[in-house]
Motif scaffolding. Structure first.
Motif, PDB file in Angstrom:
ATOM      1  N   HIS A 280      47.836 -52.376   2.953  1.00 12.20           N
ATOM      2  CA  HIS A 280      47.502 -51.022   3.423  1.00 12.20           C
ATOM      3  C   HIS A 280      46.927 -50.145   2.317  1.00 12.20           C
ATOM      4  N   ASN A 281      46.266 -50.773   1.350  1.00 14.20           N
ATOM      5  CA  ASN A 281      45.583 -50.056   0.277  1.00 14.20           C
ATOM      6  C   ASN A 281      44.096 -50.377   0.227  1.00 14.20           C
ATOM      7  N   GLY A 282      43.578 -51.042   1.267  1.00 11.88           N
ATOM      8  CA  GLY A 282      42.160 -51.376   1.295  1.00 11.88           C
ATOM      9  C   GLY A 282      41.785 -52.652   0.573  1.00 11.88           C
ATOM     10  N   ILE A 283      42.770 -53.393   0.107  1.00 18.49           N
ATOM     11  CA  ILE A 283      42.489 -54.605  -0.661  1.00 18.49           C
ATOM     12  C   ILE A 283      41.892 -55.694   0.226  1.00 18.49           C
ATOM     13  N   ALA A 284      42.487 -55.937   1.375  1.00 17.82           N
ATOM     14  CA  ALA A 284      41.944 -56.972   2.278  1.00 17.82           C
ATOM     15  C   ALA A 284      40.517 -56.618   2.674  1.00 17.82           C
ATOM     16  N   ARG A 285      40.269 -55.360   2.984  1.00 17.50           N
ATOM     17  CA  ARG A 285      38.913 -54.944   3.366  1.00 17.50           C
ATOM     18  C   ARG A 285      37.937 -55.116   2.196  1.00 17.50           C
ATOM     19  N   ALA A 286      38.350 -54.781   1.001  1.00 19.57           N
ATOM     20  CA  ALA A 286      37.468 -54.934  -0.161  1.00 19.57           C
ATOM     21  C   ALA A 286      37.152 -56.414  -0.414  1.00 19.57           C
ATOM     22  N   LEU A 287      38.148 -57.277  -0.267  1.00 20.56           N
ATOM     23  CA  LEU A 287      37.912 -58.718  -0.413  1.00 20.56           C
ATOM     24  C   LEU A 287      36.958 -59.205   0.672  1.00 20.56           C
ATOM     25  N   TYR A 288      37.217 -58.787   1.882  1.00 25.03           N
ATOM     26  CA  TYR A 288      36.368 -59.141   3.020  1.00 25.03           C
ATOM     27  C   TYR A 288      34.933 -58.656   2.797  1.00 25.03           C
ATOM     28  N   ASN A 289      34.774 -57.415   2.368  1.00 25.18           N
ATOM     29  CA  ASN A 289      33.433 -56.871   2.121  1.00 25.18           C
ATOM     30  C   ASN A 289      32.686 -57.671   1.065  1.00 25.18           C
ATOM     31  N   MET A 290      33.390 -58.142   0.055  1.00 27.96           N
ATOM     32  CA  MET A 290      32.754 -58.968  -0.976  1.00 27.96           C
ATOM     33  C   MET A 290      32.220 -60.262  -0.363  1.00 27.96           C
ATOM     34  N   VAL A 291      33.016 -60.893   0.479  1.00 27.27           N
ATOM     35  CA  VAL A 291      32.594 -62.138   1.124  1.00 27.27           C
ATOM     36  C   VAL A 291      31.402 -61.889   2.049  1.00 27.27           C
ATOM     37  N   ILE A 292      31.454 -60.818   2.816  1.00 27.35           N
ATOM     38  CA  ILE A 292      30.334 -60.503   3.712  1.00 27.35           C
ATOM     39  C   ILE A 292      29.060 -60.307   2.900  1.00 27.35           C
ATOM     40  N   LYS A 293      29.145 -59.591   1.799  1.00 21.90           N
ATOM     41  CA  LYS A 293      27.978 -59.370   0.930  1.00 21.90           C
ATOM     42  C   LYS A 293      27.419 -60.705   0.433  1.00 21.90           C
ATOM     43  N   LYS A 294      28.296 -61.572  -0.034  1.00 17.38           N
ATOM     44  CA  LYS A 294      27.863 -62.878  -0.556  1.00 17.38           C
ATOM     45  C   LYS A 294      27.244 -63.731   0.550  1.00 17.38           C
ATOM     46  N   CYS A 295      27.858 -63.718   1.725  1.00 18.90           N
ATOM     47  CA  CYS A 295      27.337 -64.501   2.853  1.00 18.90           C
ATOM     48  C   CYS A 295      25.984 -63.978   3.318  1.00 18.90           C
ATOM     49  N   LYS A 296      25.844 -62.662   3.397  1.00 18.49           N
ATOM     50  CA  LYS A 296      24.549 -62.072   3.775  1.00 18.49           C
ATOM     51  C   LYS A 296      23.472 -62.462   2.766  1.00 18.49           C
ATOM     52  N   ASN A 297      23.809 -62.390   1.468  1.00 16.63           N
ATOM     53  CA  ASN A 297      22.860 -62.758   0.420  1.00 16.63           C
ATOM     54  C   ASN A 297      22.445 -64.217   0.519  1.00 16.63           C
ATOM     55  N   ALA A 298      23.324 -65.049   1.099  1.00 16.98           N
ATOM     56  CA  ALA A 298      23.020 -66.475   1.281  1.00 16.98           C
ATOM     57  C   ALA A 298      22.253 -66.728   2.580  1.00 16.98           C
ATOM     58  N   GLY A 299      21.983 -65.658   3.341  1.00 19.30           N
ATOM     59  CA  GLY A 299      21.225 -65.798   4.575  1.00 19.30           C
ATOM     60  C   GLY A 299      22.059 -66.070   5.807  1.00 19.30           C
ATOM     61  N   THR A 300      23.363 -65.958   5.692  1.00 22.82           N
ATOM     62  CA  THR A 300      24.256 -66.200   6.820  1.00 22.82           C
ATOM     63  C   THR A 300      24.106 -65.092   7.865  1.00 22.82           C
ATOM     64  N   LYS A 301      24.102 -65.479   9.124  1.00 30.35           N
ATOM     65  CA  LYS A 301      23.992 -64.518  10.223  1.00 30.35           C
ATOM     66  C   LYS A 301      25.307 -64.341  10.987  1.00 30.35           C
ATOM     67  N   LYS A 302      26.198 -65.333  10.881  1.00 27.02           N
ATOM     68  CA  LYS A 302      27.454 -65.301  11.632  1.00 27.02           C
ATOM     69  C   LYS A 302      28.560 -65.858  10.735  1.00 27.02           C
ATOM     70  N   ILE A 303      29.693 -65.167  10.739  1.00 25.54           N
ATOM     71  CA  ILE A 303      30.845 -65.632   9.969  1.00 25.54           C
ATOM     72  C   ILE A 303      32.003 -65.872  10.930  1.00 25.54           C
ATOM     73  N   THR A 304      32.788 -66.890  10.658  1.00 20.52           N
ATOM     74  CA  THR A 304      33.902 -67.255  11.524  1.00 20.52           C
ATOM     75  C   THR A 304      35.215 -67.235  10.746  1.00 20.52           C
ATOM     76  N   VAL A 305      36.303 -67.213  11.502  1.00 25.09           N
ATOM     77  CA  VAL A 305      37.639 -67.297  10.928  1.00 25.09           C
ATOM     78  C   VAL A 305      38.572 -67.857  11.991  1.00 25.09           C
ATOM     79  N   ASN A 306      39.539 -68.624  11.574  1.00 25.99           N
ATOM     80  CA  ASN A 306      40.649 -69.021  12.436  1.00 25.99           C
ATOM     81  C   ASN A 306      41.826 -68.153  12.004  1.00 25.99           C
ATOM     82  N   SER A 307      42.011 -67.050  12.684  1.00 29.62           N
ATOM     83  CA  SER A 307      42.982 -66.039  12.277  1.00 29.62           C
ATOM     84  C   SER A 307      44.390 -66.382  12.724  1.00 29.62           C
ATOM     85  N   SER A 308      45.320 -66.183  11.825  1.00 26.75           N
ATOM     86  CA  SER A 308      46.727 -66.312  12.198  1.00 26.75           C
ATOM     87  C   SER A 308      47.095 -65.157  13.127  1.00 26.75           C
ATOM     88  N   PRO A 309      48.174 -65.315  13.888  1.00 27.61           N
ATOM     89  CA  PRO A 309      48.611 -64.203  14.731  1.00 27.61           C
ATOM     90  C   PRO A 309      48.873 -62.929  13.914  1.00 27.61           C
TER      91      PRO A 309
END
Length: 153
Positions: free
Chosen positions: A92-121
């Protein structure tokens, strides 16, 4: 506001990162899993397997507070998040979102259009807040419970 930094995992910090994963998984995920599910998770989330995956198609980033790893995200093939864990006292300090944003940035830079996850409950609502869409009902494979989710980026 809590100050933290995000950086790519260095191999010498892998044990510390795995400890964050273990502590968080055992606290929030394992109570809902069968013995088989816990064992299946740790077949993937252990030093040897993660090191092998890092040498192939997986990347990891960590969040640090005063040089202590407090959060971890892993993804493979520039398109699938396979780990996201933040220690309880740092949630609840924005850490998960900041980590997620880093991955999205890297994936976009690699040309990725769709990202997936198998989320735990436990993480399901977090991914919904990030903008993921649930693809189906909760599934269970080898004792691991998850929702398949995706997001166009």
């Amino acid at each position: 506001m809590l100050e933290f930094k995000i950086e790519e995992l260095k191999l010498e910090n892998l044990e510390e990162a795995i400890r964050v994963i273990e502590i968080t998984f055992l606290k929030f995920e394992a109570p809902d899993y069968s013995k088989e599910g816990v064992e299946s998770f740790f077949e993937f989330a252990n030093y040897e397997t993660i090191e092998e995956n890092l040498n192939r198609n997986m990347k990891m980033y960590v969040a640090k507070v005063n040089e202590k790893i407090v959060g971890v995200i892993g993804y493979r093939d520039n398109s699938h998040i396979n780990l996201l864990f933040v220690l309880e006292e740092y949630q609840h300090n924005g850490i998960a979102r900041a980590l997620y944003n880093m991955v999205i940035k890297k994936c976009k830079n690699a040309g990725t259009k769709k990202i997936t996850v198998n989320s735990s409950p436990y993480a399901h609502n977090v991914y919904l807040k990030f903008g993921f869409i649930v693809d189906n009902q909760m599934q269970e494979v080898d004792g691991i419970k998850f929702y398949q989710m995706h997001m166009e980026i």
